[in-house]
Design an enzyme around this catalytic site. Structure first.
Site, PDB file in Angstrom:
ATOM      1  N   LYS A 150      -7.197  -1.894  -0.025  1.00  0.00           N
ATOM      2  CA  LYS A 150      -7.035  -0.611  -1.055  1.00  0.00           C
ATOM      3  C   LYS A 150      -7.474   0.702  -0.247  1.00  0.00           C
ATOM      4  CE  LYS A 150      -5.686  -2.345  -4.502  1.00  0.00           C
ATOM      5  NZ  LYS A 150      -4.069  -2.196  -5.103  1.00  0.00           N
ATOM      6  N   ASP A 180       9.053 -11.685  -5.193  1.00  0.00           N
ATOM      7  CA  ASP A 180       7.998 -11.953  -4.491  1.00  0.00           C
ATOM      8  C   ASP A 180       7.619 -10.917  -3.410  1.00  0.00           C
ATOM      9  OD1 ASP A 180       5.568 -12.926  -3.257  1.00  0.00           O
ATOM     10  OD2 ASP A 180       5.984 -14.848  -2.728  1.00  0.00           O
ATOM     11  N   TYR A 220     -10.195  -7.686  -0.573  1.00  0.00           N
ATOM     12  CA  TYR A 220      -9.640  -6.664  -1.286  1.00  0.00           C
ATOM     13  C   TYR A 220      -9.891  -5.027  -1.133  1.00  0.00           C
ATOM     14  CZ  TYR A 220      -8.227  -4.594  -5.857  1.00  0.00           C
ATOM     15  OH  TYR A 220      -7.753  -3.909  -7.165  1.00  0.00           O
ATOM     16  N   SER A 273      -7.261   1.810  -6.238  1.00  0.00           N
ATOM     17  CA  SER A 273      -8.419   1.463  -6.876  1.00  0.00           C
ATOM     18  C   SER A 273      -9.705   2.358  -6.135  1.00  0.00           C
ATOM     19  CB  SER A 273      -8.762  -0.079  -6.389  1.00  0.00           C
ATOM     20  OG  SER A 273     -10.244  -0.437  -6.835  1.00  0.00           O
TER      21      SER A 273
END
Length: 253
Positions: A171, A64, A167, A146
């Site tokens: 990135k 993890d 998010y 991304s």
């Protein structure tokens, strides 16, 4: 890819989507691949997609990446068992488009996303590069980033409740980390390459908005496209470092 045969690659988020394609392609290329995921049984199942003579190249390991102690323990065991880490692909990533940044009750989502997408990259890279440095090995770290790490488009109204949430911020952080890692490796003359691969929309199981059904009428990439990019940057000669590779589907903004 000849110089990577029998070298050790660690790939995070290897149980599905982009990560699953990467571990299979690297194993086919002759690398010894550690596929890290919380669902390690799914990584083990990927062996059936490989030629029989390549199946022993893939090792499924439970990890993890939101847990620093677990990262340190897993990477230490890999180094002990296989002699070191030569390539790291930071692929693990999560996102949730159903929650807004400006609403109560989103703390767990925000923390999980930051811990996975940003801190997981920091700690995995630290452990891998220290292994490379100790052995004076010019390895390679590849961050699956991304296009949202470079620009954030307005979400069209027809997408309803879709939200980027934290998010893109994570990135953008990966974009900055890529340069920070590169500078540190350069200053110490390690010869370690640092690459960021930034895809546009990819059909994955990261969320309902990226399923095959949701994207059927939209230009999009496939996980194999991103895996092919990983193989490409690994295939460049030692004096070439592709620092940033931006990939968009044809006919998209």
């Amino acid at each position: 890819m000849d110089r990577w045969v029998n070298k050790v690659a660690v790939v995070t988020g290897a149980s599905s989507g982009i990560g699953a394609e990467i571990v299979k392609d690297l194993a086919r290329a002759g690398m010894i691949v550690m596929g890290l995921a919380r669902r390690s049984d799914r990584v083990k199942a990927l062996k059936s997609d490989l030629p029989e003579e390549k199946r022993s190249n893939l090792h499924a390991i439970k990890c993890d990446v939101t847990n620093e102690e677990e990262i340190v323990a897993v990477f230490s065991q890999i180094i002990k068992d296989f002699g070191g880490i030569d390539v790291l692909v930071n692929n693990a990533g999560i996102g949730n488009s159903s929650r807004k940044l400006l609403e109560h009750g989103n703390s767990d989502l925000i923390n999980d996303t930051v811990n996975t997408n940003l801190l997981g990259v920091v700690f995995c890279t630290r452990e891998a590069v220290m292994s490379m440095k100790k052995r004076s090995f010019p390895g390679h770290v590849i961050n699956i980033n991304s296009i949202l790490g470079h620009s954030i488009p307005m979400i069209p109204e027809q997408f309803g409740d879709f939200n980027f949430n934290i998010y893109p911020a994570t990135k953008y952080g990966v974009t900055a980390l890529t340069e920070s890692f590169r500078q540190e490796c350069f200053k110490e003359r390690m010869g370690v390459k640092i690459t960021s691969i930034s895809p546009g929309v990819v059909q994955t199981d990261i969320g309902p908005a990226f399923s095959a059904e949701a994207l059927k009428d939209q230009p999009h990439l496939k996980p194999t496209d991103i895996s092919n990019a990983v193989v490409y940057v690994l295939s460049t000669p030692p004096h070439v470092n592709v620092q940033e590779l931006l990939i968009r589907p044809t006919c998209s903004l």
